[in-house]
Motif scaffolding. Structure first.
Motif, mmCIF file in Angstrom:
data_model
loop_
_atom_site.group_PDB
_atom_site.id
_atom_site.type_symbol
_atom_site.label_atom_id
_atom_site.label_comp_id
_atom_site.label_asym_id
_atom_site.label_seq_id
_atom_site.Cartn_x
_atom_site.Cartn_y
_atom_site.Cartn_z
ATOM 1 N N SER A 1 0.842 -1.198 0.000
ATOM 2 C CA SER A 1 0.000 0.000 0.000
ATOM 3 C C SER A 1 0.872 1.240 0.000
ATOM 4 C CB SER A 1 -0.914 0.012 1.240
ATOM 5 O OG SER A 1 -1.783 -1.098 1.236
ATOM 6 N N VAL A 2 2.071 1.113 0.589
ATOM 7 C CA VAL A 2 3.043 2.206 0.631
ATOM 8 C C VAL A 2 4.265 1.787 -0.185
ATOM 9 C CG1 VAL A 2 4.499 3.652 2.091
ATOM 10 C CG2 VAL A 2 2.249 2.909 2.919
ATOM 11 N N VAL A 3 4.589 2.559 -1.201
ATOM 12 C CA VAL A 3 5.755 2.263 -2.050
ATOM 13 C C VAL A 3 7.030 2.583 -1.268
ATOM 14 C CG1 VAL A 3 6.977 2.923 -4.166
ATOM 15 C CG2 VAL A 3 4.485 2.742 -4.164
ATOM 16 N N PRO A 4 8.062 1.723 -1.346
ATOM 17 C CA PRO A 4 9.322 2.040 -0.675
ATOM 18 C C PRO A 4 9.852 3.407 -1.118
ATOM 19 C CG PRO A 4 9.352 -0.205 -1.521
ATOM 20 C CD PRO A 4 8.117 0.429 -2.066
ATOM 21 N N ALA A 5 10.189 4.244 -0.145
ATOM 22 C CA ALA A 5 10.720 5.564 -0.478
ATOM 23 C C ALA A 5 12.160 5.464 -0.951
ATOM 24 C CB ALA A 5 10.623 6.487 0.734
ATOM 25 N N VAL A 6 12.891 4.490 -0.404
ATOM 26 C CA VAL A 6 14.337 4.386 -0.637
ATOM 27 C C VAL A 6 14.752 2.920 -0.708
ATOM 28 C CG1 VAL A 6 16.621 4.802 0.399
ATOM 29 C CG2 VAL A 6 14.878 6.578 0.511
ATOM 30 N N ASN A 7 15.739 2.635 -1.553
ATOM 31 C CA ASN A 7 16.446 1.363 -1.528
ATOM 32 C C ASN A 7 17.909 1.690 -1.270
ATOM 33 O OD1 ASN A 7 17.284 -1.294 -1.753
ATOM 34 N ND2 ASN A 7 17.067 -1.393 -3.976
ATOM 35 N N GLN A 8 18.395 1.353 -0.079
ATOM 36 C CA GLN A 8 19.772 1.666 0.297
ATOM 37 C C GLN A 8 20.661 0.462 -0.006
ATOM 38 O OE1 GLN A 8 21.808 2.215 4.485
ATOM 39 N NE2 GLN A 8 20.616 4.061 4.044
ATOM 40 N N VAL A 9 21.633 0.643 -0.886
ATOM 41 C CA VAL A 9 22.469 -0.456 -1.361
ATOM 42 C C VAL A 9 23.935 -0.029 -1.400
ATOM 43 C CG1 VAL A 9 20.619 -1.442 -2.776
ATOM 44 C CG2 VAL A 9 22.182 0.239 -3.783
ATOM 45 N N GLU A 10 24.802 -0.984 -1.655
ATOM 46 C CA GLU A 10 26.196 -0.635 -1.925
ATOM 47 C C GLU A 10 26.272 -0.042 -3.332
ATOM 48 O OE1 GLU A 10 30.692 -2.541 -2.266
ATOM 49 O OE2 GLU A 10 29.034 -3.806 -1.595
ATOM 50 N N LEU A 11 26.828 1.144 -3.442
ATOM 51 C CA LEU A 11 26.884 1.804 -4.739
ATOM 52 C C LEU A 11 27.981 2.871 -4.711
ATOM 53 C CD1 LEU A 11 23.699 2.801 -6.742
ATOM 54 C CD2 LEU A 11 25.841 4.045 -6.993
ATOM 55 N N HIS A 12 28.874 2.807 -5.681
ATOM 56 C CA HIS A 12 29.984 3.757 -5.783
ATOM 57 C C HIS A 12 30.518 3.676 -7.211
ATOM 58 C CE1 HIS A 12 32.374 0.067 -5.208
ATOM 59 N NE2 HIS A 12 31.635 -0.161 -4.124
ATOM 60 N N PRO A 13 31.469 4.518 -7.594
ATOM 61 C CA PRO A 13 31.927 4.503 -8.988
ATOM 62 C C PRO A 13 32.439 3.160 -9.492
ATOM 63 C CG PRO A 13 32.646 6.519 -7.936
ATOM 64 C CD PRO A 13 32.044 5.658 -6.856
ATOM 65 N N MET A 14 32.893 2.297 -8.587
ATOM 66 C CA MET A 14 33.398 0.991 -8.999
ATOM 67 C C MET A 14 32.356 -0.118 -8.837
ATOM 68 S SD MET A 14 37.349 1.254 -7.699
ATOM 69 C CE MET A 14 36.857 1.721 -6.044
ATOM 70 N N TRP A 15 31.158 0.254 -8.439
ATOM 71 C CA TRP A 15 30.006 -0.671 -8.416
ATOM 72 C C TRP A 15 28.761 0.194 -8.625
ATOM 73 C CZ3 TRP A 15 29.511 -5.421 -9.564
ATOM 74 C CH2 TRP A 15 28.333 -6.131 -9.263
ATOM 75 N N GLN A 16 28.498 0.532 -9.886
ATOM 76 C CA GLN A 16 27.564 1.600 -10.210
ATOM 77 C C GLN A 16 26.098 1.176 -10.242
ATOM 78 O OE1 GLN A 16 28.932 3.842 -13.647
ATOM 79 N NE2 GLN A 16 31.029 3.950 -12.859
ATOM 80 N N GLN A 17 25.835 -0.100 -10.385
ATOM 81 C CA GLN A 17 24.467 -0.629 -10.324
ATOM 82 C C GLN A 17 23.494 0.166 -11.219
ATOM 83 O OE1 GLN A 17 23.327 -3.224 -7.627
ATOM 84 N NE2 GLN A 17 24.139 -2.273 -5.778
ATOM 85 N N LYS A 18 23.889 0.389 -12.435
ATOM 86 C CA LYS A 18 23.079 1.222 -13.340
ATOM 87 C C LYS A 18 21.685 0.650 -13.562
ATOM 88 C CE LYS A 18 23.108 3.471 -17.864
ATOM 89 N NZ LYS A 18 23.843 3.664 -19.154
#
Length: 267
Positions: free
Chosen positions: A150-167
Motif C-alpha cells: 500500500s506504501v511504495v518504498p521511499a528508498v532502496n539503500q544499497v552498496e553503490l559507488h563509482p566501482m560498483w555503479q548498479q546502473k
C-alpha cells in the motif's frame, strides 16, 4: 553511525558543520548516543527536529515484533517519530547468529517480506515513521514488495559507488519511484577503495579535490543519496565540501567506463 563510544560527540560536530541526515541501525547499537547528540543540538538551538532527517534500519523480524522494534528505537533516540525506517535485508537472520554473519553460520532463513512490510505500513499510519524503505534489495526483491504494498518504498539503500555503479538497479528504482541511497559510497577496502583507483585519482588532481570527494560528487550528480561514516572532523569536512566544482563531459565518460568490481554485499 556504527558502534563507537564517541558517536554523541561526533554527532554534535556534524550538526555544527551542517549535516542533517543521520543514519543508524539496531545492529549498530548507537541509537542512544545519536539520541543524546540530537537532543543536545535541539536544546542548544543548533537545529530543530524538523530540520534533521533520521533513518533507522532493522533486520527482518517476525511481523509481530516490528512495531516494538520501532518503538524501542524511538525511545533510545528520544524522538517522537522517525523520518525513514528501512528493512535492512531481504533475508531473515537467525537470532543466534553474529552480525555481520560468520560465513560458517547458517545465517538466513526464508521469510515473508510482505508480512513485515504490512507491519511497517501500520507504523506509518500510526505516525511512528514518516516513510519506509529497504536495504540491499535487488530489482526482483523490490518488485515483490510492489505487488502487494500500500506504501511504495521511499528508498532502496544499497552498496553503490563509482566501482560498483548498479546502473540497471538505479534505472529500475527510478522507474517505480524509489530513491536510491548508498551505504558504501567510497568503495570497499583496498584495493577496491576509490583511493586506489587511478582514474578517480587523476580526476581528483584535475579539480584539486580528493578521490573521496570525486566519488561523492559522482553519486550526487546521479541522484544517489550518500551515507558516509567517519569519526574524524577533517574527513567530515572533506565529505561535505562537494559543491564548488563540476565534472567535465570527459570526466563523466571516464567514470562511466570504470571496471566494475564485485561488491562487498551481493544481493
Amino acid at each position: 553511525f556504527s558502534s563507537r563510544a564517541n558517536s554523541e560527540v561526533v554527532l554534535d560536530v556534524c550538526v555544527q558543520m551542517g549535516y542533517r541526515h543521520f543514519d543508524t541501525a539496531a545492529a549498530h547499537g548507537t541509537e542512544e548516543a545519536v539520541g543524546k547528540g540530537l537532543k543536545k543540538g535541539f536544546v542548544d538551538g543548533l537545529v530543530k527536529r524538523e530540520e534533521v532527517f533520521v533513518t533507522y534500519k532493522f533486520h527482518l523480524l517476525d511481523a509481530g515484533e516490528v512495531r516494538s522494534a520501532v518503538e524501542k528505537s524511538l525511545s533510545a533516540l528520544q524522538l517522537e517519530y522517525l523520518d525513514l525506517c528501512l528493512v535492512q535485508s531481504p533475508s531473515k537472520l537467525l537470532k543466534s547468529c553474529t552480525y555481520p554473519p560468520n560465513q560458517r553460520e547458517s545465517a538466513s532463513l526464508p521469510s515473508s517480506v510482505q508480512e513485515i512490510w504490512e507491519a511497517l505500513e501500520d507504523c506509518v499510519q500510526s505516525g511512528l515513521t514518516k516513510a519506509m524503505g529497504v536495504c540491499n534489495f535487488s530489482a526482483k526483491n523490490v518488485k515483490e514488495i510492489l505487488e502487494s504494498a500500500s506504501v511504495v518504498p521511499a528508498v532502496n539503500q544499497v552498496e553503490l559507488h563509482p566501482m560498483w555503479q548498479q546502473k540497471q538497479l538505479r534505472e529500475f528504482c527510478q522507474s517505480v519511484g524509489v530513491r536510491v541511497s548508498s551505504w558504501r559510497p567510497l568503495g570497499g577496502q583496498p584495493p577496491l577503495s576509490v583511493l586506489n583507483n587511478s582514474v578517480i585519482k587523476e580526476i581528483a588532481e584535475t579539480h584539486g579535490k580528493t578521490p573521496n570527494q570525486i566519488a561523492l560528487r559522482w553519486l550526487l550528480e546521479n541522484g544517489v543519496i550518500s551515507v558516509i561514516q567517519s569519526y574524524d572532523p577533517e574527513k567530515l569536512l572533506e565529505y561535505i565540501n562537494l559543491f564548488d566544482f563540476k565534472f567535465s563531459v570527459e570526466d563523466l565518460e571516464k567514470l562511466a567506463s570504470l571496471d566494475q568490481d564485485l561488491p562487498f554485499y551481493v544481493v
